[in-house]
Scaffold this active site. Structure first.
Site, PDB file in Angstrom:
ATOM      1  N   GLY A   1       0.836  -1.215   0.000  1.00 41.28           N
ATOM      2  CA  GLY A   1       0.000   0.000   0.000  1.00 41.28           C
ATOM      3  C   GLY A   1       0.853   1.240   0.000  1.00 41.28           C
ATOM      4  O   GLY A   1       2.047   1.178  -0.299  1.00 41.28           O
ATOM      5  N   ASN A   2       0.277   2.377   0.313  1.00 42.37           N
ATOM      6  CA  ASN A   2       1.054   3.618   0.404  1.00 42.37           C
ATOM      7  C   ASN A   2       0.433   4.540   1.447  1.00 42.37           C
ATOM      8  O   ASN A   2      -0.600   4.220   2.026  1.00 42.37           O
ATOM      9  CB  ASN A   2       1.156   4.293  -0.969  1.00 42.37           C
ATOM     10  CG  ASN A   2      -0.208   4.654  -1.518  1.00 42.37           C
ATOM     11  OD1 ASN A   2      -0.916   5.479  -0.947  1.00 42.37           O
ATOM     12  ND2 ASN A   2      -0.600   4.021  -2.619  1.00 42.37           N
TER      13      ASN A   2
END
Ligand code: C5P
Length: 402
Positions: A212-213
């Site tokens: 993810g980020n």
């Protein structure tokens, strides 16, 4: 449209930046606004009622109780105002505002107010970046208030950093802009359907892990609320985000992966007028999702990734009548890369935020943007994401009129 004839309630709390309030009052009075000042008991250590009331031409209140058994009605003060500005707003006053700790006239008035509220925080740099302050600023923004971010520079403590209250001229401009824009933008998007993607995407590796980020989703949520305030039907498609949506008219769809986001976007795509892609979509996803939790065995682990669909590019390819807005977060050759994406993804407009600019980017509450179309370029100052959302939609509207 200016502030002339507007009723401005200025609430002062106890910080050294209170001295700047004199200039702010003067600016409002000069432009024909009516100003009422209230203050917390601690603010009286920094500025006097005499100087504030001389400039505002009205008595200044800091207490619930007046002379001879009378009381200062917080309800009347609150309902009188067309706008309330808390300046300087200390960490303590901010915490009280966001948690309903109603132990002085300023907070009681704030909690009775129905008008828009502006907050100009001022505190020492470590207090400003403390998680509690950050959380409280987020909460205040979530309540729909406008944060006028503190500026960088030398602080009263001698330390250097972010925490200095915005200059009176900046605070005045934000409020004047509000009166100018809010009049001209009421229902300015009525009849339009706006689709916004927001937040990160999570690409599963196994039942417990993902790639993810750090995207917070804040920019997309701010855009959704502002578009809704302007009368649009708003479809917000968000990856995992902890943002709170205050406007219940916004239709929120929560998704997890890029593929889910793509599918949801194309459930609506034919019917939308404006598409804004602010999501930080993962470019790659694991080729296979392990059925069981991946065990740690060897020193190295290789995961094969395959390219995710580019949602915005697909929107661009299938564009018939939609006005498309993309975002670009770049670290080098910013303008060139942003303009390249405008072409490649068949967009009408692209919003560039550079990681080189302090305060910009997706983990911050503020953003500093440049907007490009095929023929135009416009640069904006560092602002809260709520204010940036207004700038972006103003620009979209100006393009639609062409
Ligand atoms: O190519 P890049 O990822 O820099 O482009 C950013 C823009 O494209 C953003 O508007 C983002 O929301 C959108 N995008 C997308 N799907 C992807 C990658 C980016 O919609 N897979």
């Amino acid at each position: 449209m200016s502030v002339s004839g507007k009723k401005i309630l200025i609430a002062v709390s106890g910080g050294i930046a209170a001295y700047k309030v004199h200039f702010l009052i003067r600016d409002f009075v000069k432009k024909g606004a009516e100003v009422q000042v209230i203050m917390t008991p601690d603010a009286e250590h920094f500025v006097t009622k005499l100087s504030l009331s001389t400039l505002s031409k009205k008595p200044v209140y800091s207490d619930f109780y007046g002379d001879n058994g009378s009381w200062n009605s917080h309800v009347e003060l609150a309902l009188w105002a067309d706008a309330m500005v808390v300046t300087p707003c200390t960490a303590n006053t901010l915490a009280k505002m966001t948690h309903g700790m109603c132990d002085n006239l300023v907070i009681a008035t704030y909690m009775s107010a129905k008008c828009p509220v502006f907050i100009a925080p001022a505190m020492d740099l470590d207090m400003y970046i403390h998680p509690s302050t950050k959380k409280n600023l987020e909460l205040a923004e979530g309540f729909g208030h406008t944060i006028i971010p503190a500026e960088n520079g030398e602080l009263a403590s001698g330390l250097i950093g972010q925490g200095r209250m915005a200059e009176p001229g900046t605070i005045f401009n934000v409020i004047e802009d509000y009166f100018t824009n809010s009049m001209s933008t009421i229902n300015s998007l009525q009849g339009k359907t706006v689709l916004i993607t927001a937040g990160p995407t999570y690409e599963a590796l196994d039942p417990v892990r993902f790639i993810g980020n750090h995207s917070s989703g804040k920019m997309g949520f701010s855009l959704a609320e502002e578009a809704s305030r302007r009368g649009a039907r708003v479809i917000l498609i968000s990856g995992p985000s902890s943002q709170i949506l205050n406007d219940k008219k916004v239709e929120l769809y929560k998704v997890t992966s890029a593929k889910e986001m793509l599918a949801k976007v194309f459930e609506f795509y034919d019917k939308i007028d404006i598409g804004i892609a602010s999501a930080a979509v993962a470019d790659y996803a694991p080729k296979e999702i392990a059925k069981e939790k991946i065990k740690k065995n060897d020193e190295n682990l290789t995961i094969e990734l395959i390219k995710n669909p580019d949602i915005l590019k697909t929107m661009g390819e299938k564009k018939t009548h939609q006005f498309l807005v993309g975002f670009a977060l770049e670290t080098q050759n910013e303008e060139e890369n942003a303009k390249g994406k405008l072409e490649k993804k068949n967009l009408d407009m692209i919003v560039l935020n550079s990681l080189r600019d302090e305060g910009a980017g997706f983990k911050n509450d503020t953003n500093k943007i440049k907007i490009f179309t095929k023929t135009e370029k416009k640069e904006f100052d560092l602002k809260s994401k709520g204010e940036v959302a207004k700038d972006i939609l103003n620009f979209v509207e100006s393009q639609l009129l062409k």
